[in-house]
Design an enzyme around this catalytic site. Structure first.
Site, mmCIF file in Angstrom:
data_model
loop_
_atom_site.group_PDB
_atom_site.id
_atom_site.type_symbol
_atom_site.label_atom_id
_atom_site.label_comp_id
_atom_site.label_asym_id
_atom_site.label_seq_id
_atom_site.Cartn_x
_atom_site.Cartn_y
_atom_site.Cartn_z
ATOM 1 N N ARG A 145 53.988 57.260 99.711
ATOM 2 C CA ARG A 145 53.973 58.161 100.880
ATOM 3 C C ARG A 145 52.547 58.569 101.272
ATOM 4 N NH1 ARG A 145 56.261 63.083 97.225
ATOM 5 N NH2 ARG A 145 54.575 62.820 95.792
ATOM 6 N N HIS A 175 64.573 54.600 73.409
ATOM 7 C CA HIS A 175 63.781 53.869 72.418
ATOM 8 C C HIS A 175 64.413 53.870 71.019
ATOM 9 C CE1 HIS A 175 61.145 54.264 75.727
ATOM 10 N NE2 HIS A 175 60.524 55.371 75.369
ATOM 11 N N ASP A 217 64.217 62.016 76.027
ATOM 12 C CA ASP A 217 62.951 61.297 76.199
ATOM 13 C C ASP A 217 62.815 60.113 75.235
ATOM 14 O OD1 ASP A 217 60.375 61.092 77.469
ATOM 15 O OD2 ASP A 217 59.487 61.808 75.595
ATOM 16 N N LYS A 255 56.839 65.305 68.827
ATOM 17 C CA LYS A 255 55.486 65.387 69.392
ATOM 18 C C LYS A 255 54.648 66.258 68.459
ATOM 19 C CE LYS A 255 56.336 63.951 73.910
ATOM 20 N NZ LYS A 255 55.820 62.607 74.135
ATOM 21 N N GLU A 292 54.560 61.105 67.160
ATOM 22 C CA GLU A 292 53.422 61.088 68.093
ATOM 23 C C GLU A 292 52.513 62.254 67.779
ATOM 24 O OE1 GLU A 292 54.367 59.885 72.299
ATOM 25 O OE2 GLU A 292 56.202 60.914 71.720
HETATM 26 C C1 BG6 Z 1 57.875 57.416 76.777
HETATM 27 C C2 BG6 Z 1 58.104 58.884 76.657
HETATM 28 O O1 BG6 Z 1 59.041 56.748 77.180
HETATM 29 O O2 BG6 Z 1 57.479 56.900 75.522
HETATM 30 C C3 BG6 Z 1 56.867 59.601 76.154
HETATM 31 O O3 BG6 Z 1 58.477 59.415 77.925
HETATM 32 C C4 BG6 Z 1 56.394 58.962 74.883
HETATM 33 O O4 BG6 Z 1 57.098 60.981 75.970
HETATM 34 C C5 BG6 Z 1 56.280 57.457 75.035
HETATM 35 O O5 BG6 Z 1 55.115 59.532 74.580
HETATM 36 C C6 BG6 Z 1 55.982 56.804 73.713
HETATM 37 O O6 BG6 Z 1 55.684 55.456 73.935
HETATM 38 P P1 BG6 Z 1 54.712 54.679 72.958
HETATM 39 O O7 BG6 Z 1 54.733 53.278 73.468
HETATM 40 O O8 BG6 Z 1 53.390 55.351 73.048
HETATM 41 O O9 BG6 Z 1 55.345 54.829 71.603
#
Ligand code: BG6
Length: 525
Positions: free
Chosen positions: A68, A272, A267, A372, A248
């Site tokens: 946009r 994942h 998330d 996190k 993380e």
């Molecule tokens: C994303 C999440 O899908 O994956 C993030 O939204 C997360 O919060 C990230 O940090 C982690 O991905 P990777 O590849 O760094 O493990």
């Protein structure tokens, strides 16, 4: 005692090339919605340019960026140039390849809720098609806020820009990439699936989960199904439990608004972590083909035992980080992050025990955790084997006995390690735990390969194995919806309950201790 044995490793052969690999994209036009956004800058353009450098992009190729912001082509190209600046920087021939790549970029400015934008896109596609000798298809990448996925798909369909194709082999093809999160719960995922399926066939929809593009995640398939030594022991007779960790060290950064709505379960778990679980637990597919692999993954999701409300407290724990230290520096707590409520109850950590009710896995708990602001970034799958049925060796004072563990490291370093017991040299019978360690980097050299390169190339060749099918996305939500509903209706009492830089709340230790186990300290942390 523990140690690591360095295995002098020789890569003895490349083996057969899997179908669909080492290939070139079809001649096509990629339309990126949200082209001026974060994902496009950080991932999409660098990945597409890297593919061009690798020779995987044909001459008949173009990218149309849609957003946009009122940009002209030159400004858009300059932005993309800096987004790709780090790709193959300094390598010979790189700048010529970029010049050719940049010539294929163009920009279309428009509001995504305005039908005129789609009419203009249709005209642009016709015009760009006319400049190319051959165009096999159009790929629409929705790098957008999730609330726009449904409306944009409806507009694309209604305007005729996105025609329904009957079969995957039909030419020209039209495909749509949908980013995560795919829905907010089961109901919204079903609604989005309904919109997508009303506009196109399942073979046209590519729901992305970038974990499936990671090298070691795919290696899980090779490890399990191209070797004969693991499958006979890959079951309840030999495996005590499985631990899947995605830790993380980062906090929520600038994503407070999104994260407040999502939390760690939506998330990381819905996509994942459940993907890692299904790859670990699934039965051998009959072929390395999209539906054969996805059928087996869906069966695992359907076999996951629903967590009964009375078992929630023994099956799942949640946490939120408070202030702490990461890498020697103080960091603030989640509630102090930008765009986060000072009273937020959003979990930034969860540990969940899943049971898979089928013949192979009866009684074997799968412990999944993600958080996190943990001490380090580390993702791994650890298969913890049972103790020997009878141990004839005395365990001396101060000595411990470790059960065998097979660890599949996904990041930051990639590899596979097997931990087993050996006799320590000397006249006494003393045992030590050692690691036989295979490291990708040592064996094959550094890889700068990003998951998006694999996944975008897959989309441009119609290879859907590494993408989530509609039933798979819904089954994953079905698994987690009761827990989400339970947590959202019962507020946590003790948030924040872990300090940034720690391995999560103490209650998580109790969760796994119930089966006589403890969380592993992930490799390299
Ligand atoms: C994303 C999440 O899908 O994956 C993030 O939204 C997360 O919060 C990230 O940090 C982690 O991905 P990777 O590849 O760094 O493990």
């Amino acid at each position: 005692m523990t140690g690591t044995i360095a295995i002098p490793l020789q890569v003895t052969g490349e083996g057969p090339v899997l179908p669909g690999r080492l290939r070139r994209a079809d001649p096509c036009i990629v339309v990126i919605f949200g082209a001026n956004g974060d994902l496009s800058h950080r991932k999409l353009i660098p990945a597409l340019f890297q593919l061009a450098i690798d020779g995987a992009i044909p001459d008949d190729f173009a990218i149309i960026g849609v957003d946009r912001d009122a940009l002209d082509d030159a400004t858009f190209k300059a932005g993309m140039r800096s987004a790709a600046a780090g790709v193959a920087a300094g390598s010979s021939g790189r700048d010529e390849i970029w010049a050719r790549f940049e010539a294929r970029l163009s920009y279309l400015h428009g509001n995504l809720d305005d039908t005129a934008t789609y009419a203009a896109l249709q005209q642009r596609l016709v015009a760009v098609d006319a400049t190319l000798k051959q165009v096999d298809g159009h790929l629409f990448h929705l790098a957008l806020p999730p609330s726009l996925y449904g409306p944009v798909i409806q507009h694309l369909s209604a305007s005729g820009v996105l025609p329904r194709t009957v079969e995957a082999s039909q030419r020209p093809w039209s495909r749509v990439i949908i980013e995560k999160p795919f829905g907010h719960d089961l109901g919204s995922a079903r609604a989005l699936n309904a919109v997508a399926r009303a506009a196109m066939g399942e073979h046209q929809i590519f729901r992305i989960d970038h974990y499936l593009g990671k090298e070691t995640v795919q290696n899980m398939l090779v490890l399990r199904f191209a070797n004969s030594i693991f499958e006979p022991i890959w079951n309840r007779h030999h495996i005590h439990h499985v631990q899947i960790t995605a830790a993380e060290d980062l906090g929520v950064e600038h994503r407070g608004v999104y994260y407040e709505e999502a939390g760690v379960v939506r998330d990381m778990f819905q996509n994942h972590l459940l993907q890692l679980l299904t790859l670990t637990a699934m039965e051998p597919p009959t072929a390395f083909r999209a539906d054969a692999v996805r059928d087996e993954k869906v069966k695992v999701l359907h076999a996951i035992r629903p967590i009964a409300s009375e078992d929630m407290h023994v099956s799942a724990v949640r946490g939120q980080y408070g202030a702490g230290m990461i890498g020697g520096a103080p960091v603030s707590g989640y509630r102090e992050e930008p765009h986060v409520s000072p009273e937020s109850n959003t979990p930034t950590y969860a540990a969940i025990r899943f049971m898979v009710d089928n013949w192979r896995w009866q009684g074997v708990p799968f412990f999944l955790r993600s958080g996190k602001r943990m001490p380090a970034r580390s993702t791994e799958i650890a298969i913890e084997f049972r103790r020997p049925p009878h141990l004839m060796f005395p365990i001396g004072q101060g000595q411990s006995f470790e059960t065998n563990v097979l660890v599949i490291r996904i990041q930051p370093s990639e590899g596979v390690a097997l931990c087993f017991e050996v006799k320590m040299p000397g006249v006494d019978m003393r045992m030590a735990s050692v690691n036989m360690d295979f490291d990708y980097h040592d064996a094959f050299g550094a890889s700068t390969h990003d998951a998006y390169e694999t996944l975008l190339l897959d989309c441009m060749t119609g290879e859907a194995t590494l993408f989530t099918r509609s039933d798979e996305a819904e089954a994953a939500w079905e698994t987690l919806d009761p827990l989400l509903a339970h947590w959202e209706s019962s507020m946590p009492q003790h948030f924040p309950n872990y300090a940034a830089g720690s391995w999560g709340p103490a209650v998580a230790d109790e969760l796994i201790a119930r089966v006589g186990a403890r969380w592993r300290r992930p490799a390299g942390t």
